[in-house]
Design a protein around this motif. Structure first.
Motif, mmCIF file in Angstrom:
data_model
loop_
_atom_site.group_PDB
_atom_site.id
_atom_site.type_symbol
_atom_site.label_atom_id
_atom_site.label_comp_id
_atom_site.label_asym_id
_atom_site.label_seq_id
_atom_site.Cartn_x
_atom_site.Cartn_y
_atom_site.Cartn_z
ATOM 1 N N THR A 35 -41.034 0.724 18.840
ATOM 2 C CA THR A 35 -39.929 0.455 19.723
ATOM 3 C C THR A 35 -39.075 -0.723 19.258
ATOM 4 O O THR A 35 -37.831 -0.710 19.426
ATOM 5 C CB THR A 35 -40.462 -0.096 21.186
ATOM 6 O OG1 THR A 35 -41.239 1.096 21.781
ATOM 7 C CG2 THR A 35 -39.456 -0.420 22.128
ATOM 8 N N ALA A 36 -39.719 -1.807 18.674
ATOM 9 C CA ALA A 36 -39.028 -2.980 17.941
ATOM 10 C C ALA A 36 -38.012 -2.060 16.923
ATOM 11 O O ALA A 36 -36.656 -2.714 16.867
ATOM 12 C CB ALA A 36 -39.697 -3.704 17.256
ATOM 13 N N GLY A 37 -38.443 -1.290 16.070
ATOM 14 C CA GLY A 37 -37.616 -0.721 15.101
ATOM 15 C C GLY A 37 -36.441 0.129 15.715
ATOM 16 O O GLY A 37 -35.369 0.124 15.525
ATOM 17 N N ILE A 38 -36.856 0.895 16.909
ATOM 18 C CA ILE A 38 -35.599 1.684 17.721
ATOM 19 C C ILE A 38 -34.625 0.744 17.901
ATOM 20 O O ILE A 38 -33.276 0.999 18.068
ATOM 21 C CB ILE A 38 -36.311 2.412 18.731
ATOM 22 C CG1 ILE A 38 -37.294 3.540 18.347
ATOM 23 C CG2 ILE A 38 -35.271 3.042 19.671
ATOM 24 C CD1 ILE A 38 -38.046 4.161 19.249
ATOM 25 N N ILE A 39 -34.943 -0.608 18.690
ATOM 26 C CA ILE A 39 -34.074 -1.366 19.004
ATOM 27 C C ILE A 39 -33.162 -1.824 18.101
ATOM 28 O O ILE A 39 -31.907 -2.112 18.018
ATOM 29 C CB ILE A 39 -34.753 -2.772 19.889
ATOM 30 C CG1 ILE A 39 -35.470 -1.973 21.209
ATOM 31 C CG2 ILE A 39 -33.712 -3.639 20.347
ATOM 32 C CD1 ILE A 39 -36.098 -3.130 21.869
ATOM 33 N N ALA A 40 -33.797 -2.133 16.627
ATOM 34 C CA ALA A 40 -33.198 -2.775 15.847
ATOM 35 C C ALA A 40 -32.161 -1.703 14.996
ATOM 36 O O ALA A 40 -31.388 -2.308 14.305
ATOM 37 C CB ALA A 40 -33.916 -3.388 14.620
#
Length: 653
Positions: A35-40
């Motif tokens: 999820t952090a990667g998707i946000i970034a």
């Protein structure tokens, strides 16, 4: 300030918040990193312009993941479970890979890409499934053993997949077998070189490092070995992860195994988190949202195919129908190694980016649903097959409602000592501990322990703490004890609560929070705590004093041995003084199956059998004429190396 530094700083900050939120919701940390990667990624904030800048660091995470897998790889266990591993596991991987590859070829008429997709979807999540099985007390059940056997072969199957995927990208259909044969020859040469290094060089190296008692040097040496092994295979044109796996497998047989695992874990977790963040960056939300029907349909179809394949194979091998269905349902998801293979296939341009995004979407949703599915596996299977008899008898995952058992909060060394004394007096009791490894080991040994945070009211209510008359807080963490006391007193004002403390510096605070009595630390403190517990349950004082005196006269022999957890200090200088408890399941093909204890002679390995659990009955006093049978759970006691040697001997002779 450098923009790259700010990018990494912001990414780590988001990861910390998301991991905290996901763990509070009891979801895998892998999903938080994705999820952090998707946000970034480019579809949300887009502050990471080029995810490939972090590819090398993320690849180091994969290297350390495979190194850790090699350390945990148990050849004796695999051999003892060979019927399930090479029967059920091999059959599942081969059949599922072929079926998924055939379906993928209908959509994407490219055999190389189809084979890769088939291999990716055939794998399941070892990390998530094993953790959930441990928490739900299913790990030592027959369905749990089938699930573990399949996961074990899947982990082995990752290694040849790491070799084959680059070959599929660079070779034509005619030359693929030649390239594969050449790669296997190179792999064999690397194995010989690494095994020679592991046998004649590394033991001397780590022995000298251990003598210096310098933690930093030990950590650096561990990282160096993993990276050098990965670099060696890379020079030979093979995957770095393959070399790290081989290095871990070599060191897994050394006496430094536990320390190596402890040293490598922080680096592995951080770098693996970064790897999954980069995977999330590559997820195209536009593709996933526009193909969400295919993602959901694929998730359901993959789960059904895996269930049918595993159930058919297991039943044909003589396993119970219901256990076979549950084992198949446990493995419905795509695993963490699937993400590794997706990333590798993308890097060699073997998969289109949109297909990779759909696969990652299937993996993310599947892993998010896994905890819920495993917790409700019995109910889901019964609804699926509509069985009316031969119901699945799942191990109990919550406290029994009858009676008022004693509660032991914390199942460390002192908590386990209290549990043993209570068992000797046949007093009903339950324990709660938040260390997943310790709970898994203790459950395998038949201990009445449940996973959870003792400071949470919902967990306390689940074990009926509001009805308990006697509660023991056995961990020496005064601030946490205060929180637990407040939670307990909010639901139970009348219970007698005994609290273990490091010292008397917070005695007043603990008493004010609701403690009935505060008891100091050390082994004598644990004996005092046991005497209070037994006294309050009505055991005659003479009997208590006799037991305490016997424990002292035997040099605390009854207190030796404990189930290790992730927080147990595994420093080399302490390993030889530790006494572990470890549960070993005797499988059908194990060496000890059908053998009498007097013929096994484990005392020659400085290891003793504390008890044998057979069909949920614990047999404590087993004589030399006692014969071990299939599915017996043997509880071993001894030093770490002695326990490992005894397990290997029981399984393989």
């Amino acid at each position: 300030m450098n923009s790259t530094f700010l990018d990494v700083l912001l990414m780590l900050a988001i990861a910390v918040v998301l991991v905290w939120l996901f763990r509070r919701a009891k979801l895998p940390a892998i999903l938080a990193y994705l999820t952090a990667g998707i946000i970034a990624g480019p579809d949300v904030t887009g502050w990471i312009a080029d995810p490939q800048e972090y590819h090398f660091i993320a690849e180091l995470g994969v290297v350390l993941l495979l190194f850790g897998l090699g350390l945990e790889f148990s050849l004796p266990k695999m051999i003892a479970m060979r019927r399930l591993v090479f029967g059920l596991g091999l059959g599942q991987v081969v059949l599922c890979t072929a079926l998924f590859a055939g379906l993928a070829w209908l959509i994407l008429p490219n055999w190389s890409a189809a084979v890769v997709i088939g291999g990716i979807l055939a794998l399941s999540s070892t990390a998530v499934v094993i953790k959930q099985l441990g928490e739900s007390s299913q790990l030592t059940s027959r369905r749990g053993q089938m699930t573990v056997a399949v996961l074990l072969f899947q982990d082995i199957a990752v290694v040849p997949m790491l070799i084959i995927i680059p070959l599929l990208a660079t070779s034509g259909d005619v030359a693929i077998w030649q390239s594969l044969g050449y790669a296997l020859l190179k792999g064999a040469a690397v194995v010989v070189v690494l095994m020679a290094i592991g046998k004649w060089i590394l033991p001397h190296l780590f022995r000298e490092i251990a003598k210096l008692r310098t933690d930093e040097l030990f950590v650096l040496a561990t990282l160096l070995v993993a990276l050098v092994a990965g670099g060696l295979t890379h020079v030979f044109g093979l995957s770095m992860a393959l070399g790290a796996f081989l290095a871990g497998m070599m060191l897994g047989e050394s006496k430094y195994k536990h320390q190596l695992e402890a040293d490598i874990r922080p680096f592995r977790d951080i770098l693996m988190g970064l790897f999954f963040i980069t995977i999330g960056m590559q997820l195209d939300l536009t593709v996933v949202s526009s193909n969400i029907h295919w993602v959901l349909l694929g998730l359901i179809g993959i789960g059904l195919i895996k269930m049918l394949v595993i159930r058919t194979l297991a039943v044909s091998m003589g396993e119970r129908n219901k256990d076979s269905w549950v084992a198949g349902l446990n493995l419905f998801q795509m695993g963490e190694f699937g993400f590794v293979l997706v990333s590798l296939a993308l890097s060699v341009q073997l998969l289109p980016a949109d297909i990779a995004s759909i696969l990652v979407g299937i993996g993310v949703i599947g892993m998010a649903l896994t905890p819920l599915v495993i917790q409700r596996s019995d109910e889901l299977v019964m609804r699926f097959i509509k069985a009316t008899n031969d119901a699945i008898q799942a191990p109990q995952t919550s406290a029994p409602e009858q009676g008022k058992p004693i509660l032991v909060l914390g199942f460390g060394r002192v908590g386990q000592t209290i549990s043993r004394f209570l068992q000797n007096e046949e007093l009903a009791h339950l324990a709660i501990d938040h260390d997943p490894k310790r709970v898994q080991e203790a459950l395998a040994g038949g201990a009445p322990v449940f996973f959870g945070d003792a400071g949470r009211r919902d967990i306390l209510k689940a074990v009926h703490a509001e009805q308990a008359e006697l509660i023991i807080i056995s961990f020496a963490d005064d601030p946490r004890s205060v929180e637990v006391l407040r939670a307990l007193r909010s639901i139970n004002e009348s219970a007698t609560i005994l609290v273990r403390s490091k010292d008397d510096t917070r005695l007043d605070q603990l008493m004010a929070a609701g403690a009935t009595q505060v008891i100091p630390d050390t082994l004598e403190a644990s004996l005092m705590l046991v005497s209070q517990v037994l006294s309050r349950t009505g055991v005659p004082i003479r009997k208590i004093l006799a037991r305490i005196d016997a424990a002292r006269r035997s040099h605390y022999g009854e207190m030796h041995g404990f189930f290790p957890g992730e927080s147990t200090d595994m420093a080399p200088e302490k390993l030889e003084r530790l006494q572990f408890l470890h549960a070993v399941v005797i499988h059908d093909n194990a060496f000890a199956c059908g053998q009498k204890l007097k013929d096994i002679r484990l005392d020659e390995l400085d290891c003793v059998i504390k008890s044998v659990r057979r069909d949920d009955t614990e047999l404590k006093e087993v004589s030399g004429d006692f014969e071990l049978a299939a599915n017996d759970v043997v509880l071993l006691s001894g030093g770490p190396r002695a326990v490992e040697a005894a397990e290997s001997y029981l399984l393989n002779g």
